[in-house]
Design a protein around this motif. Structure first.
Motif, mmCIF file in Angstrom:
data_model
loop_
_atom_site.group_PDB
_atom_site.id
_atom_site.type_symbol
_atom_site.label_atom_id
_atom_site.label_comp_id
_atom_site.label_asym_id
_atom_site.label_seq_id
_atom_site.Cartn_x
_atom_site.Cartn_y
_atom_site.Cartn_z
ATOM 1 N N HIS A 91 -12.984 13.725 32.642
ATOM 2 C CA HIS A 91 -12.475 14.697 31.665
ATOM 3 C C HIS A 91 -11.834 15.906 32.340
ATOM 4 C CE1 HIS A 91 -13.744 12.711 28.007
ATOM 5 N NE2 HIS A 91 -14.951 12.526 28.485
ATOM 6 N N GLY A 97 -21.043 10.283 22.092
ATOM 7 C CA GLY A 97 -19.984 10.105 23.092
ATOM 8 C C GLY A 97 -18.640 10.458 22.472
ATOM 9 N N GLY A 98 -18.660 11.466 21.638
ATOM 10 C CA GLY A 98 -17.444 11.849 20.899
ATOM 11 C C GLY A 98 -16.341 12.368 21.805
ATOM 12 N N ALA A 150 -12.455 13.173 21.114
ATOM 13 C CA ALA A 150 -11.915 12.431 19.961
ATOM 14 C C ALA A 150 -11.736 13.333 18.746
ATOM 15 C CB ALA A 150 -12.834 11.268 19.616
ATOM 16 N N LEU A 186 -22.097 14.633 20.227
ATOM 17 C CA LEU A 186 -22.890 14.573 21.462
ATOM 18 C C LEU A 186 -22.054 13.919 22.546
ATOM 19 C CD1 LEU A 186 -26.543 13.417 21.923
ATOM 20 C CD2 LEU A 186 -24.742 12.185 23.124
ATOM 21 N N ASP A 187 -22.099 14.468 23.742
ATOM 22 C CA ASP A 187 -21.418 13.833 24.867
ATOM 23 C C ASP A 187 -22.102 14.265 26.159
ATOM 24 O OD1 ASP A 187 -18.450 12.346 25.060
ATOM 25 O OD2 ASP A 187 -19.169 13.213 26.949
ATOM 26 N N VAL A 188 -22.086 13.375 27.142
ATOM 27 C CA VAL A 188 -22.668 13.698 28.443
ATOM 28 C C VAL A 188 -21.793 14.702 29.199
ATOM 29 C CG1 VAL A 188 -21.576 11.814 29.753
ATOM 30 C CG2 VAL A 188 -23.881 12.573 30.371
ATOM 31 N N SER A 189 -20.538 14.848 28.775
ATOM 32 C CA SER A 189 -19.599 15.732 29.477
ATOM 33 C C SER A 189 -19.406 17.047 28.721
ATOM 34 C CB SER A 189 -18.246 15.031 29.632
ATOM 35 O OG SER A 189 -17.260 15.972 29.976
ATOM 36 N N ALA A 230 -25.528 15.919 26.400
ATOM 37 C CA ALA A 230 -26.667 15.104 26.831
ATOM 38 C C ALA A 230 -26.228 13.653 26.987
ATOM 39 C CB ALA A 230 -27.791 15.158 25.797
ATOM 40 N N ASP A 231 -26.987 12.933 27.789
ATOM 41 C CA ASP A 231 -26.855 11.476 27.838
ATOM 42 C C ASP A 231 -27.579 10.959 26.600
ATOM 43 O OD1 ASP A 231 -27.402 8.692 28.339
ATOM 44 O OD2 ASP A 231 -26.984 9.070 30.448
ATOM 45 N N VAL A 232 -26.918 10.123 25.826
ATOM 46 C CA VAL A 232 -27.529 9.648 24.580
ATOM 47 C C VAL A 232 -28.871 8.960 24.842
ATOM 48 C CG1 VAL A 232 -26.219 7.461 24.576
ATOM 49 C CG2 VAL A 232 -27.143 8.361 22.441
ATOM 50 N N ARG A 290 -17.638 5.232 19.356
ATOM 51 C CA ARG A 290 -16.459 4.444 19.740
ATOM 52 C C ARG A 290 -16.368 4.470 21.257
ATOM 53 N NH1 ARG A 290 -10.982 5.972 20.775
ATOM 54 N NH2 ARG A 290 -9.530 4.220 20.627
ATOM 55 N N ALA A 291 -16.522 3.283 21.844
ATOM 56 C CA ALA A 291 -16.324 3.090 23.290
ATOM 57 C C ALA A 291 -17.353 3.822 24.141
ATOM 58 C CB ALA A 291 -14.904 3.485 23.679
HETATM 59 C C1 SAM Z 1 -14.251 5.969 26.525
HETATM 60 S S1 SAM Z 1 -14.736 7.573 26.072
HETATM 61 C C2 SAM Z 1 -14.642 7.524 24.307
HETATM 62 C C3 SAM Z 1 -14.615 8.895 23.700
HETATM 63 C C4 SAM Z 1 -14.541 8.932 22.182
HETATM 64 N N1 SAM Z 1 -15.655 8.243 21.576
HETATM 65 C C5 SAM Z 1 -13.235 8.399 21.679
HETATM 66 O O1 SAM Z 1 -13.226 7.387 20.980
HETATM 67 O O2 SAM Z 1 -12.204 9.008 21.992
HETATM 68 C C6 SAM Z 1 -16.483 7.551 26.362
HETATM 69 C C7 SAM Z 1 -17.116 8.901 26.084
HETATM 70 O O3 SAM Z 1 -18.527 8.783 26.097
HETATM 71 C C8 SAM Z 1 -19.104 9.731 26.955
HETATM 72 N N2 SAM Z 1 -20.309 9.044 27.460
HETATM 73 C C9 SAM Z 1 -20.353 7.970 28.272
HETATM 74 N N3 SAM Z 1 -21.622 7.563 28.428
HETATM 75 C C10 SAM Z 1 -22.392 8.411 27.697
HETATM 76 C C11 SAM Z 1 -23.779 8.512 27.466
HETATM 77 N N4 SAM Z 1 -24.634 7.637 28.015
HETATM 78 N N5 SAM Z 1 -24.230 9.499 26.666
HETATM 79 C C12 SAM Z 1 -23.362 10.380 26.107
HETATM 80 N N6 SAM Z 1 -22.040 10.346 26.301
HETATM 81 C C13 SAM Z 1 -21.556 9.359 27.076
HETATM 82 C C14 SAM Z 1 -18.037 10.089 27.964
HETATM 83 O O4 SAM Z 1 -18.152 11.382 28.491
HETATM 84 C C15 SAM Z 1 -16.763 9.949 27.124
HETATM 85 O O5 SAM Z 1 -16.440 11.158 26.480
#
Ligand code: SAM
Length: 207
Positions: free
Chosen positions: A11, A48-49, A52, A69-72, A95-97, A112-113
């Protein structure tokens, strides 16, 4: 490299609109919110938003209880800035989910993803348990992953590809009902095509 370091770097190095998964409009997720019967009072979490735009849609539509929520932290800072004053109406959790202590339950869990990066079966079980505990009874999860004919890697990491049936089995056919599914061909910023599946799952009571 651990998960947080990896995603903070991704990011930091790329602008949101240059990320392969960047989407101008979360069309399928919005359709599934409607299918789930979500109301403006339904608590929604986007797991992991990242950067988005689903949160923009939720806030401008008038959803009253929105969490991202997002780890970043870098990703969430982008989203906060983009939303401006409206960002104050969102709960932001870095946080890490898998480890997160979620402060409430949700009627809608959107991912998503994110789940498709969990290649370790033990981590997938932890995610499924976290999802189950976080949802209200009868609540819904909208989970988008790479489809069976989608890519097997993203941002340098391996991914697991799913059909809706396989995703349902992985999350627990005894815990969730597969309500609906859809396919989407996502066009990346450089014009490539990635096939996604979206599944709408409803939490069941454990018998
Ligand atoms: C491929 S991106 C998708 C982002 C968003 N969901 C979208 O559709 O645009 C994956 C996202 O999940 C976050 N992420 C990855 N593993 C995670 C975890 N274990 N817990 C929380 N966030 C996580 C990443 O920082 C990233 O923002």
């Amino acid at each position: 490299m651990n998960r947080k370091t990896h995603w903070e770097r991704i990011h930091t190095e790329k602008e949101p609109q240059d990320l392969t998964w960047h989407q101008e409009s979360p069309t399928v997720a919005v359709q599934m919110l409607e299918s789930a019967g979500a109301t403006l009072q339904s608590p929604v979490i986007d797991v992991g938003g990242g950067t988005a735009r689903l949160v923009d849609h939720l806030v401008t539509s008038g959803y009253e209880d929105v969490t991202v929520l997002d780890v970043s932290s870098v990703a969430l800072d982008y989203s906060r800035k983009r939303l401006g004053r409206a960002s104050e109406r969102v709960q932001w959790i870095v946080a890490d989910v898998l480890d997160a202590e979620l402060p409430q339950t949700y009627e809608i869990w959107h991912d998503r993803a994110v789940f498709h990066f969990l290649t370790d079966p033990g981590e997938r079980r932890r995610y499924a348990n976290k999802l189950y505990d976080a949802l209200t009874l009868g609540g819904h999860a909208i989970i988008a992953t790479f489809a069976e004919d989608g890519p097997d890697r993203c941002s340098g990491l391996p991914c697991v590809r799913y059909s809706p049936k396989a995703l349902h089995a992985e999350l627990g056919a005894d815990k969730f009902r597969l309500v609906d599914s859809a396919r989407e061909t996502h066009t990346t910023p450089r014009g490539g095509e990635q096939r996604f599946q979206y599944s709408l799952l409803q939490k069941l009571p454990i018998a």
